[in-house]
Write a protein that holds these residues in place. Structure first.
Motif: not given
Length: 495
Positions: A290-296, A250-256, A259-265
């Motif tokens: 991406s930088s928007s997901h690095t923090l999570l 799912l992370l390899k799909l590179e969909d913003q 990616t956000q949902s998977v990291l949150k899970a």
């Protein structure tokens, strides 16, 4: 009769009263037309959209404000839903209009929809008519559930979540069903357990197993899973391994959004128990995020870094260290705080060499300068203290002979807290204790040449009793005693 005529005063007709009467007449006429058409079962979309909405659009703003206008509109829609619920075309047109009405994100619209009792009407439309009608009804409930928890409670009150779940096997309604159920789940832990007991999570995992899914369905499914994974329910723990199996792809799909949902899970899972995904942390491609997901992503690893050493070693293999260095060097203050906290955890687990090789420790010295936030400084000093106390000779010397010693001296400032100063003094004392072969007393001499002794003496004059005693102990042991002065002089002659 003549007397009555004489006492009669003719009514003065104004423009305002005339318009009011005209509106009332048109409304009665329209209601009669609607009733006749209902009996003949000939109500059509044109009549609904043109007759009633034309009437509403023509209301004089001086006769009613926007709220009154909306209330009239909602009442007309409600009456038509009651009168024509056997007419599929008319029902579909009305529900579509209602969905658009609730999609404009205007709070008063939702309040009117709630107070006029439209939620139970929408619930009654689910599964009772054809699929397009259920689709529009569920979409309206999505908007209501997303707006306010009170509306979620109303949906649950009329067992809307049960009716919606029964439609989840209908592929045309699947996405909408997941949306509204997830909104309800987020609002109530009790309802979350009830919906999970129906098999909701198993259904979500079955969706992930399918191939060639629409990206929109993947987005809503991963978002739903991220909201569900918040408690140690048995149904969740039983599906964790399956979710982890899909997380990498799912992370390899590179969909913003995905990616956000998977990291949150994953983040929620680490809060529930680090053992859930400790061995799978290397799946996370930190450098590619991406930088928007690095923090999570860093927060995910931050929770895991409190765990056993094997978790950190797996993360290092997954290239987490370069991402930490980038967060400390170029990231925001929040990212730097998260990154330095992770570094402190890594060091406490003994994985120091990797941080030194990747230049992470060097980046820490810059964060010990004035103007840096207290939380960041606390993390940095904790990491340095741990290296000075538990690191190997070469690791401690990398601090003593590099910029680390100078950074520690700069931290000997009375403006810092007593707790922070004690950690700095512990670090200094551990470096001054280096007495092995050719390195004997060289650290003490360099500390003095950089102004460290003078800084200690200044700190001793103005600090607390605890700091005073600690500084005095260091000075007495390494600089003020006769033995230390002799050793210091010998080391200085060879330096």
């Amino acid at each position: 009769m003549e007397v009555r005529k004489e006492g009669f005063r003719p009514r003065v007709v104004t423009g305002l009263s005339q318009r009011r009467e005209m509106y009332a007449t048109r409304l009665r006429k329209d209601n009669r037309c609607a009733a006749v058409a209902s009996k003949r079962n000939k109500v059509n979309e044109a009549m609904i959209s043109e007759a009633h909405l034309h009437l509403l659009s023509s209301l004089d703003p001086r006769l009613c404000d926007e709220k009154v206008k909306l209330e009239i509109k909602m009442e007309i829609i409600k009456n038509l839903l009651d009168c024509h619920k056997q007419d599929y075309d008319a029902m579909h047109a009305l529900l579509k209009e209602l969905r658009n009405y609730l999609s404009c994100d205007i709070k008063v619209n939702f309040e009117i929809a709630y107070t006029t009792g439209l939620i139970p009407i929408l619930i009654n439309c689910i599964g009772y008519f054809n699929t397009p009608i259920s689709f529009e009804a569920i979409w309206s409930l999505i908007n209501l559930a997303a707006m306010d928890r009170e509306y979620c409670a109303e949906i649950v009150k009329y067992k809307g979540h049960i009716k919606i779940y029964k439609q989840i096997d209908n592929n045309e309604l699947l996405e909408n069903c997941i949306w509204v159920l997830t909104n309800i789940i987020e609002d109530s832990a009790e309802i979350r357990s009830e919906i999970l007991a129906l098999g909701f999570m198993n259904k979500l995992m079955q969706i992930l197993e399918q191939k060639n899914l629409k990206i929109s369905l993947l987005r809503v499914t991963t978002w739903s899973l991220s909201c569900i994974m918040k408690e140690k329910a048995e149904i969740i723990t039983n599906n964790v391994a399956a979710f982890l199996k899909f997380s990498s792809s799912l992370l390899k799909l590179e969909d913003q959004e995905i990616t956000q949902s998977v990291l949150k899970a994953l983040y929620n899972l680490t809060l529930m128990g680090k053992h859930f995904i400790g061995s799978c942390i290397s799946l996370l491609p930190f450098p590619e995020l991406s930088s928007s997901h690095t923090l999570l992503a860093l927060k995910v690893f931050g929770n895991l870094s409190l765990g056993p050493r094997r978790v950190i070693e797996a993360a290092i293999k997954g290239n987490v260290i370069p991402a930490i260095r980038a967060a400390i060097k170029k990231g925001s203050e929040e990212m730097a705080a998260e990154g330095t906290w992770i570094v402190a955890n890594i060091v406490s687990n003994g994985c120091i060499e990797e941080l030194i090789k990747e230049g992470v420790v060097e980046e820490l010295y810059r964060l010990m300068e004035p103007g840096v936030g207290c939380e960041i400084k606390e993390n940095v000093v904790t990491a340095i203290e741990s290296i000075c106390a538990n690191g190997s000779l070469s690791q401690r010397l990398s601090i003593a002979e590099g910029d680390g010693l100078l950074a520690l001296i700069a931290m000997l400032d009375e403006k810092n807290s007593v707790e922070l100063l004690m950690k700095v003094l512990n670090s200094v004392e551990n470096l001054l204790q280096i007495h092995e072969g050719e390195y004997e007393n060289v650290c003490a001499m360099r500390f003095d040449s950089l102004g460290g002794v003078a800084q200690l003496e200044d700190l001793q004059m103005n600090s607390s009793i605890e700091i005073f005693k600690k500084v005095q102990s260091i000075l007495d042991q390494y600089y003020y005693s006769d033995q230390s002065e002799m050793e210091f002089a010998l080391a200085a002659s060879d330096y």
